[in-house]
Design an enzyme around this catalytic site. Structure first.
Site, PDB file in Angstrom:
ATOM      1  CD1 TRP A 105      96.810  75.489 108.832  1.00 44.80           C
ATOM      2  CD2 TRP A 105      95.734  73.762 109.765  1.00 44.80           C
ATOM      3  NE1 TRP A 105      96.968  75.577 110.204  1.00 44.80           N
ATOM      4  CE2 TRP A 105      96.330  74.540 110.792  1.00 44.80           C
ATOM      5  CE3 TRP A 105      95.017  72.616 110.126  1.00 44.80           C
ATOM      6  CZ2 TRP A 105      96.215  74.192 112.146  1.00 44.80           C
ATOM      7  CZ3 TRP A 105      94.909  72.276 111.473  1.00 44.80           C
ATOM      8  CH2 TRP A 105      95.501  73.057 112.461  1.00 44.80           C
ATOM      9  CG  ASP A 175      90.171  75.790 105.562  1.00 43.52           C
ATOM     10  OD1 ASP A 175      89.767  76.866 106.036  1.00 43.52           O
ATOM     11  OD2 ASP A 175      90.939  75.014 106.184  1.00 43.52           O
ATOM     12  CE  LYS A 199      93.850  81.034 111.464  1.00 45.44           C
ATOM     13  NZ  LYS A 199      94.132  80.019 112.444  1.00 45.44           N
TER      14      LYS A 199
HETATM   15  C1  PLP Z   1      93.559  77.264 107.154  1.00 44.23           C
HETATM   16  C2  PLP Z   1      93.235  76.494 108.402  1.00 44.23           C
HETATM   17  N1  PLP Z   1      92.405  75.435 108.320  1.00 44.23           N
HETATM   18  C3  PLP Z   1      92.090  74.724 109.407  1.00 44.23           C
HETATM   19  C4  PLP Z   1      92.592  75.029 110.651  1.00 44.23           C
HETATM   20  C5  PLP Z   1      92.160  74.235 111.861  1.00 44.23           C
HETATM   21  O1  PLP Z   1      91.181  74.980 112.492  1.00 44.23           O
HETATM   22  P1  PLP Z   1      90.387  74.553 113.815  1.00 44.23           P
HETATM   23  O2  PLP Z   1      91.373  74.579 114.925  1.00 44.23           O
HETATM   24  O3  PLP Z   1      89.336  75.608 113.945  1.00 44.23           O
HETATM   25  O4  PLP Z   1      89.798  73.216 113.581  1.00 44.23           O
HETATM   26  C6  PLP Z   1      93.473  76.114 110.782  1.00 44.23           C
HETATM   27  C7  PLP Z   1      94.031  76.471 112.097  1.00 44.23           C
HETATM   28  O5  PLP Z   1      94.669  77.452 112.306  1.00 44.23           O
HETATM   29  C8  PLP Z   1      93.788  76.867 109.617  1.00 44.23           C
HETATM   30  O6  PLP Z   1      94.606  77.929 109.699  1.00 44.23           O
END
Ligand code: PLP
Length: 365
Positions: A105, A175, A199
């Site tokens: 991510w 994040d 989550k």
């Molecule tokens: C730590 C993290 N950041 C970003 C994302 C992407 O999230 P989204 O699908 O809400 O854009 C995820 C997806 O699981 C994630 O676990």
């Protein structure tokens, strides 16, 4: 055996507290006191105004957020924040931003930033297959970066920061999608935090952004409204129609965290106990259950492992399914097995999985 929500170990969206699901079920029929279904309630109603205020207040209480912090409920998930952050705080600053690339991510966040300006990768775990986080060593970070961006819990690889990276003088933007509200946060060390809901907070559709108000003055004037934190703040997180359903669930989950769990320190203890159960089994059978993450960086939210051969992963996952455990397949980029232990995953259900893993290893290792 059929699946039950309490045995949902999915990486997200995943399990939600049973008491909250019961409230949601009732609210879909009728939100108490309104006569209307949750799905038909206006975002301009007094009821929703009060709901949003309550969600913000509960977040402020849980985290100890003071007036220096703005709280926003946005849409677009964490991915939209990958763009909004550098659009707002990197573009035209003339400075470079430090990014930690420690997993799937955080790697995804990088191209969004390079489109907006100069990016320095302060650490990359890519060559080692994202098995370790950077050590606690200030040297690697620039002391004059526009900001440092990182992901506190790498959901795919099961890596979680147990130390604070970077310099005290450089703003930390984080994040926290996959460990938000799983433990207390020392806010003094952060300037912007974001987390999508799916989550620890509720269903997909809502994203929480916490940012220090003094940041707002630094932003370029020409951002599209929808990508401008100031516009969302001025509109009270209702610049357009917000996800009423998702935010109802978020407010109820925050209530659950306060009333049933007793706050973030209590939540952290429960989460630590759950993770300890699974890592204990892994450490009993290290040749059979092979953890992906370096020990010191192990995540309490996502326990990621491989069995000796890919066909062993498949057989294990099939056995899990037969036992009623759901959502244990690893992320598509990594394969293997991932047990996600988000806040709503209970101690008893985690013990069920640990017992099963011990039994399975006894038979197959
Ligand atoms: C730590 C993290 N950041 C970003 C994302 C992407 O999230 P989204 O699908 O809400 O854009 C995820 C997806 O699981 C994630 O676990």
């Amino acid at each position: 055996m059929g699946f039950r929500d309490e045995h949902n170990f999915s990486g997200g969206p995943g399990a939600l507290p049973a008491s909250v699901l019961a409230e949601v079920k009732q609210a879909i029929e009728e939100v108490p006191g309104t006569g209307l279904s949750l799905l038909g309630l206006s975002h301009r109603s007094d009821w929703f105004t009060a709901l949003l205020a309550s969600a913000e207040e509960r977040l402020r209480q849980l985290l100890g957020l003071d007036g220096a912090w703005a709280v926003l409920f946005l849409q677009g998930g964490a991915t939209q924040q990958f763009s909004m952050v550098p659009m707002s705080f990197l573009r035209r600053t003339g400075a470079a931003a430090d990014y930690i690339e420690a997993g799937y991510w955080s790697a995804k966040s990088l191209p969004h930033a390079t489109r907006c300006g100069s990016v320095r990768v302060a650490f990359s775990g890519r060559a080692e297959g994202f098995r370790a986080l950077p050590d606690d060593d200030r040297q690697r970070y620039a002391s004059d970066a526009a900001y440092l961006h990182y992901v506190s819990n790498e959901t795919v690889e099961g890596l979680q920061f147990h130390h604070l990276p970077g310099h005290a003088t450089v703003r930390r933007f984080c994040d926290m999608s996959s460990d938000f509200l799983s433990r207390p946060i020392d806010l003094d060390h952060f300037d912007l935090i974001y987390a999508h809901a799916q989550k620890n907070l509720g269903p997909a559709g809502a994203t929480v952004v916490l940012l220090r108000r003094d940041l707002l003055a630094q932003m370029p004037a020409d951002l599209p409204d929808f990508l401008d934190y100031r516009q969302h703040l001025a509109a009270g997180s209702r610049l357009n129609t917000p996800p009423v359903f998702a935010l109802f669930v978020v407010e109820r989950v925050l209530h659950w965290l306060q009333r049933e769990i007793g706050g973030l320190s209590a939540m952290q203890e429960i989460n630590a106990a759950k993770a300890a159960m699974l890592y204990a089994v892994i450490d009993e059978f290290p040749q059979f259950y092979r953890p992906h993450a370096r020990r010191v960086d192990r995540s309490q939210m996502n326990v990621v492992l491989h069995l000796p051969r890919p066909e062993d992963d498949v057989a294990f996952l099939q056995a899990c399914t037969q036992e009623g455990f759901v959502g244990l397949a690893g992320h598509r980029s990594l394969g293997g097995v991932r047990a996600s232990l988000y806040n709503a995953m209970g101690l008893a259900a985690t013990r069920d999985l640990a017992d099963f893993m011990r039994h399975y290893a006894g038979q197959h290792a």
